[in-house]
Design an enzyme around this catalytic site. Sequence first.
Site, PDB file in Angstrom:
ATOM      1  N   GLU A  56      -7.183   9.365   1.127  1.00  0.00           N
ATOM      2  CA  GLU A  56      -6.674   8.842  -0.133  1.00  0.00           C
ATOM      3  C   GLU A  56      -7.780   8.510  -1.118  1.00  0.00           C
ATOM      4  O   GLU A  56      -8.875   8.097  -0.743  1.00  0.00           O
ATOM      5  CB  GLU A  56      -5.865   7.563   0.121  1.00  0.00           C
ATOM      6  CG  GLU A  56      -4.629   7.775   0.956  1.00  0.00           C
ATOM      7  CD  GLU A  56      -3.805   6.511   1.108  1.00  0.00           C
ATOM      8  OE1 GLU A  56      -2.570   6.641   1.249  1.00  0.00           O
ATOM      9  OE2 GLU A  56      -4.380   5.404   1.097  1.00  0.00           O
ATOM     10  N   CYS A  93       0.858  -1.185   0.000  1.00  0.00           N
ATOM     11  CA  CYS A  93       0.000   0.000   0.000  1.00  0.00           C
ATOM     12  C   CYS A  93       0.894   1.234   0.000  1.00  0.00           C
ATOM     13  O   CYS A  93       1.700   1.412   0.910  1.00  0.00           O
ATOM     14  CB  CYS A  93      -0.889   0.032   1.237  1.00  0.00           C
ATOM     15  SG  CYS A  93      -1.525  -1.587   1.734  1.00  0.00           S
TER      16      CYS A  93
END
Length: 290
Positions: free
Chosen positions: A207, A145
């Site tokens: 995000e 990630c």
Amino acid sequence: MSLTSRLYKPRLFSLPSQHSFRALPILSPPLRSSCIPAPLSVRASLSTRSIATSIAMGEAAADAGMDAVQRRLMFDDECILVDEVDCVVGHESKYNCHLWEKIESGNMLHRAFTVFLFNSKFELLLQQRSATKVTFPLVWTNTCCSHPLYRESELIDENNLGVRNAAQRKLLDELGIPAEDVPVDEFTPVSRMLYKAPSDGKWGEHELDYLLFIVRDVGIHPNPDEVADIKYVNREQLKELLRKADAGEEGLKLSPWFRLVVDNFLPKWWDHVEKGTLSEAVDMKTIHNL
């Protein structure tokens, strides 16, 4: 509906069956081709960048205890700022993008990606983030990630190539997976989601996340600055991991973005992975607001 992402609130979850998915709130942005990335010519001059970096370093003086590797990445890496339909609007340091005060008071929404790598037995590779990570240290999460950076190779919009280039780069950085083991053409961008989540009182995430899937048998050599542990899990082992996290056993914690994907998408998409029909699940025109 409002385009404003909702704050992630930890709660107990159970892994849904493959037939129990609820309707999700979604954003339906214009076609990706209508979002033209900000050109690199909008970069600040070197002198301006130097001043900005000096100011940021001054603001970070209180973070003297931060791991040296993580500190360097916080100031050297420039994230891609986007609006809520994923159009590039600028760039900002990784440090500023993850300060919760700035997330709450300004536009620090940035582009990210999260990789789900399966081996040929259709087991999912998980990692435990290192203890020195600034956000979400020692939590378990999916394979990798991170963020595409504000650079030519990772701003390529066509076929999501910029994000796929970034995923290949970070799989090498974090897990030591050679580029030839994860060719960029083998990544399948399945969808996108928008979320916000605090890590602690100072740090957090906001995000617009690309969800990338890949099925490959790979060599793994974890970088201890990034990764504390790794494991492959099948579905039953993942359910047990979720149970332990929900019960607070062994101090086990999961990242919020991983949990969102697990509870909203993963069982159905895992079915497609096993059947070789993942292309049927692809929906890159939708941004799921979670």
